[in-house]
Motif scaffolding. Structure first.
Motif, PDB file in Angstrom:
ATOM      1  N   LEU A   1       0.691  -0.719  -0.020  1.00 53.35           N
ATOM      2  CA  LEU A   1      -0.142  -0.428  -0.133  1.00 53.35           C
ATOM      3  C   LEU A   1       0.721   1.218   0.310  1.00 53.35           C
ATOM      4  CD1 LEU A   1      -3.112  -0.644   2.419  1.00 53.35           C
ATOM      5  CD2 LEU A   1      -2.699  -1.016   0.080  1.00 53.35           C
ATOM      6  N   ALA A   2       1.960   1.260   0.824  1.00 51.68           N
ATOM      7  CA  ALA A   2       2.851   2.403   1.179  1.00 51.68           C
ATOM      8  C   ALA A   2       3.571   3.072  -0.805  1.00 51.68           C
ATOM      9  CB  ALA A   2       3.993   2.253   1.565  1.00 51.68           C
ATOM     10  N   THR A   3       3.973   2.004  -1.633  1.00 46.07           N
ATOM     11  CA  THR A   3       4.505   2.082  -2.556  1.00 46.07           C
ATOM     12  C   THR A   3       3.431   2.518  -3.480  1.00 46.07           C
ATOM     13  OG1 THR A   3       3.189   0.256  -3.447  1.00 46.07           O
ATOM     14  CG2 THR A   3       5.650  -0.316  -2.768  1.00 46.07           C
ATOM     15  N   MET A   4       1.986   2.701  -3.317  1.00 51.76           N
ATOM     16  CA  MET A   4       1.045   3.603  -4.517  1.00 51.76           C
ATOM     17  C   MET A   4       0.860   5.214  -3.766  1.00 51.76           C
ATOM     18  SD  MET A   4      -1.912   1.108  -3.578  1.00 51.76           S
ATOM     19  CE  MET A   4      -3.153   2.250  -4.638  1.00 51.76           C
ATOM     20  N   ALA A   5       1.720   5.273  -2.719  1.00 48.30           N
ATOM     21  CA  ALA A   5       2.212   6.739  -2.286  1.00 48.30           C
ATOM     22  C   ALA A   5       3.274   7.531  -2.719  1.00 48.30           C
ATOM     23  CB  ALA A   5       1.715   7.273  -1.710  1.00 48.30           C
ATOM     24  N   ILE A   6       4.108   6.474  -3.760  1.00 45.63           N
ATOM     25  CA  ILE A   6       5.376   6.863  -4.345  1.00 45.63           C
ATOM     26  C   ILE A   6       5.131   7.839  -5.851  1.00 45.63           C
ATOM     27  CG2 ILE A   6       7.532   6.120  -5.957  1.00 45.63           C
ATOM     28  CD1 ILE A   6       7.409   3.785  -4.018  1.00 45.63           C
ATOM     29  N   PRO A   7       6.130   9.290  -5.574  1.00 41.81           N
ATOM     30  CA  PRO A   7       5.228   9.489  -6.994  1.00 41.81           C
ATOM     31  C   PRO A   7       5.758   9.537  -8.391  1.00 41.81           C
ATOM     32  CG  PRO A   7       7.445  10.354  -6.226  1.00 41.81           C
ATOM     33  CD  PRO A   7       7.137   9.032  -5.099  1.00 41.81           C
ATOM     34  N   TYR A   8       5.334  10.386  -9.452  1.00 42.08           N
ATOM     35  CA  TYR A   8       5.828   9.557 -10.647  1.00 42.08           C
ATOM     36  C   TYR A   8       7.631   9.923 -11.341  1.00 42.08           C
ATOM     37  CZ  TYR A   8       1.063   9.559 -11.634  1.00 42.08           C
ATOM     38  OH  TYR A   8      -0.745   9.432 -11.658  1.00 42.08           O
ATOM     39  N   HIS A   9       7.795   9.304 -12.280  1.00 38.86           N
ATOM     40  CA  HIS A   9       9.247   9.327 -11.830  1.00 38.86           C
ATOM     41  C   HIS A   9      10.074  10.167 -12.302  1.00 38.86           C
ATOM     42  CE1 HIS A   9      12.995   8.335 -14.985  1.00 38.86           C
ATOM     43  NE2 HIS A   9      13.042   7.376 -14.334  1.00 38.86           N
ATOM     44  N   LEU A  10       9.299  11.314 -13.542  1.00 37.99           N
ATOM     45  CA  LEU A  10      10.160  12.620 -13.504  1.00 37.99           C
ATOM     46  C   LEU A  10       9.858  13.927 -12.524  1.00 37.99           C
ATOM     47  CD1 LEU A  10      10.742  14.509 -15.164  1.00 37.99           C
ATOM     48  CD2 LEU A  10       8.941  15.312 -16.538  1.00 37.99           C
ATOM     49  N   ASP A  11       9.280  13.276 -11.573  1.00 37.24           N
ATOM     50  CA  ASP A  11       8.465  14.120  -9.954  1.00 37.24           C
ATOM     51  C   ASP A  11       9.779  13.680  -9.309  1.00 37.24           C
ATOM     52  OD1 ASP A  11       6.346  15.719 -11.286  1.00 37.24           O
ATOM     53  OD2 ASP A  11       4.562  13.786 -10.598  1.00 37.24           O
ATOM     54  N   PHE A  12       9.698  12.397  -9.238  1.00 34.71           N
ATOM     55  CA  PHE A  12      10.445  11.790  -8.245  1.00 34.71           C
ATOM     56  C   PHE A  12      12.415  12.374  -8.742  1.00 34.71           C
ATOM     57  CE2 PHE A  12      13.631   7.731  -7.256  1.00 34.71           C
ATOM     58  CZ  PHE A  12      13.613   8.452  -5.614  1.00 34.71           C
ATOM     59  N   MET A  13      12.280  12.552 -10.111  1.00 39.05           N
ATOM     60  CA  MET A  13      14.222  12.814 -10.805  1.00 39.05           C
ATOM     61  C   MET A  13      14.040  14.523 -10.028  1.00 39.05           C
ATOM     62  SD  MET A  13      15.567  10.613 -12.136  1.00 39.05           S
ATOM     63  CE  MET A  13      14.752   9.230 -11.508  1.00 39.05           C
ATOM     64  N   VAL A  14      13.037  15.208 -10.445  1.00 38.72           N
ATOM     65  CA  VAL A  14      13.069  16.656  -9.499  1.00 38.72           C
ATOM     66  C   VAL A  14      13.290  16.683  -8.167  1.00 38.72           C
ATOM     67  CG1 VAL A  14      11.554  18.563  -9.496  1.00 38.72           C
ATOM     68  CG2 VAL A  14      11.102  16.989 -11.256  1.00 38.72           C
ATOM     69  N   LEU A  15      13.113  15.653  -7.388  1.00 37.37           N
ATOM     70  CA  LEU A  15      12.982  15.759  -6.147  1.00 37.37           C
ATOM     71  C   LEU A  15      14.290  15.761  -5.591  1.00 37.37           C
ATOM     72  CD1 LEU A  15       9.888  13.560  -4.524  1.00 37.37           C
ATOM     73  CD2 LEU A  15      10.872  16.816  -4.627  1.00 37.37           C
ATOM     74  N   LEU A  16      15.173  15.021  -6.649  1.00 36.96           N
ATOM     75  CA  LEU A  16      16.265  13.951  -6.616  1.00 36.96           C
ATOM     76  C   LEU A  16      17.086  15.134  -7.160  1.00 36.96           C
ATOM     77  CD1 LEU A  16      16.354  10.125  -7.109  1.00 36.96           C
ATOM     78  CD2 LEU A  16      15.677  11.858  -4.958  1.00 36.96           C
ATOM     79  N   GLY A  17      17.121  16.405  -7.980  1.00 32.96           N
ATOM     80  CA  GLY A  17      18.496  17.408  -8.609  1.00 32.96           C
ATOM     81  C   GLY A  17      17.640  18.073  -9.789  1.00 32.96           C
ATOM     82  N   SER A  18      16.981  16.849 -10.578  1.00 30.58           N
ATOM     83  CA  SER A  18      16.616  17.454 -11.712  1.00 30.58           C
ATOM     84  C   SER A  18      15.776  18.659 -12.270  1.00 30.58           C
ATOM     85  CB  SER A  18      15.667  16.304 -12.790  1.00 30.58           C
ATOM     86  OG  SER A  18      15.579  16.592 -14.052  1.00 30.58           O
ATOM     87  N   ASP A  19      15.949  19.191 -13.219  1.00 33.31           N
ATOM     88  CA  ASP A  19      15.162  20.453 -13.223  1.00 33.31           C
ATOM     89  C   ASP A  19      13.634  20.040 -14.615  1.00 33.31           C
ATOM     90  OD1 ASP A  19      16.371  20.411 -16.191  1.00 33.31           O
ATOM     91  OD2 ASP A  19      17.434  22.644 -15.186  1.00 33.31           O
ATOM     92  N   ARG A  20      13.945  19.013 -14.932  1.00 33.39           N
ATOM     93  CA  ARG A  20      12.760  17.993 -15.590  1.00 33.39           C
ATOM     94  C   ARG A  20      13.554  17.674 -16.980  1.00 33.39           C
ATOM     95  NH1 ARG A  20       7.752  17.083 -13.650  1.00 33.39           N
ATOM     96  NH2 ARG A  20       7.651  18.320 -11.717  1.00 33.39           N
ATOM     97  N   SER A  21      14.523  18.401 -17.323  1.00 38.27           N
ATOM     98  CA  SER A  21      15.440  18.540 -18.748  1.00 38.27           C
ATOM     99  C   SER A  21      15.981  17.288 -18.626  1.00 38.27           C
ATOM    100  CB  SER A  21      17.091  19.615 -18.923  1.00 38.27           C
ATOM    101  OG  SER A  21      17.603  19.496 -17.841  1.00 38.27           O
TER     102      SER A  21
END
Length: 310
Positions: free
Chosen positions: A252-272
């Motif tokens: 159930l907890a895994t259902m709260a994980i963000p989408y891939h691109l949003d996760f990349m942003v949280l880790l330092g990406s600017d979406r490019s």
């Protein structure tokens, strides 16, 4: 993260089961990772919950940790780094990544910490320095905020508690417990490696770290469905040590994980695309170095009959 018709049906079935299952939102060590009724051994096996549309082949396929991302530079091994200055404070994953960090366009979650698993200098016979290892382990804590600060709060709290217990034992005699293996061997030989011990804490910390590097490895190999990557990593690590209801909560907890691109942003990406590739490259290096430390710990714990393998 795309969802097919079968995904929606599975999600609907899962929603119906939520009435009796609540995802923990408060710090509760032992909810996800460390069972309260057994210091070491795994509970009886039970089927994992079918909360995802993974096929049986996907779910039970063995992990392939020896991964390499397309742009990942060739890694130094930990043993080659052991010739470095013994008093050198960890700075970067390795010399190749240090060169990248000095002139990089994107700063990522994996390049920011001053303490990196890849820079740990092992002592003779692959002995892991206690203080540096625990400092590096603390770097993992904010990672769970990126996954979900609510759904994974208990996982984060459990890892923090295990780090604190091991650190407390180390501080009892820093000159004696210079390495993890020496500290655990002393507890084992004196009959003090049971519940609440540093040995138990390091056992579960190692298991939690295995989940992290397997999850990161899935993403570094190109998986973009984070819930799939998390469930597969969990199935190949912590799942075998948990009872069915903990497995269900984790699902159930895994259902709260963000989408891939949003996760990349949280880790330092600017979406490019360029920044996403930088995150994935750093992620791959970080995961590989974390795996190397886990393997050394695992071999020691198995040899001492502390870790169990199913």
């Amino acid at each position: 993260m795309s969802h097919s018709k079968s995904d929606k049906e599975a999600s609907k079935a899962t929603e119906q089961s939520k009435e009796n299952i609540e995802i923990p939102t408060h710090a509760s060590p032992e909810v996800f990772i460390t069972p309260t009724n057994s210091p070491h051994h795994s509970p009886p096996p039970s089927p994992a919950p079918h909360l995802h549309t993974l096929t049986q082949a996907q779910l039970h396929s063995p992990p392939t940790p020896d991964f390499h991302t397309p742009t990942q530079p060739q890694l130094h091994t930990i043993r080659s780094r052991a010739i470095a200055n013994q008093n050198q404070r960890p700075m970067f994953v390795n010399m190749q990544q240090q060169d990248i960090v000095q002139d990089r366009k994107y700063d990522t979650f994996f390049s920011r910490p001053t303490c990196q698993f890849g820079a740990i200098v092992l002592e003779e016979d692959d002995l892991i320095p206690t203080k540096v290892f625990l400092e590096c382990a603390e770097v993992l804590l904010p990672f769970f905020d990126a996954l979900s600060p609510t759904a994974f709060a208990s996982v984060k709290a459990d890892i923090a508690v295990n780090i604190k217990k091991a650190l407390h034992k180390y501080e009892e005699d820093p000159t004696r417990y210079t390495t993890l293996q020496v500290m655990m061997t002393h507890e084992i030989e004196t009959g003090r490696a049971g519940a609440g011990s540093a040995t138990e804490s390091l056992l579960w910390l190692k298991r939690g770290m295995e989940f992290i590097y397997l999850f990161l490895a899935e993403l570094a190999r190109g998986e973009t469905a984070l819930d799939v990557a998390a469930w597969k990593a969990y199935s190949n690590s912590l799942s075998r040590h948990h009872y069915w209801f903990v497995r269900r909560i984790f699902g159930l907890a895994t259902m709260a994980i963000p989408y891939h691109l949003d996760f990349m942003v949280l880790l330092g990406s600017d979406r490019s695309d360029e920044s996403v590739q930088q995150v994935i490259q750093d992620m791959g290096i970080f995961a590989q170095n974390l795996r190397e430390i886990c393997v050394i710990l695992d071999q020691f714990l198995v040899r001492k009959n502390i870790e169990t393998k199913s």
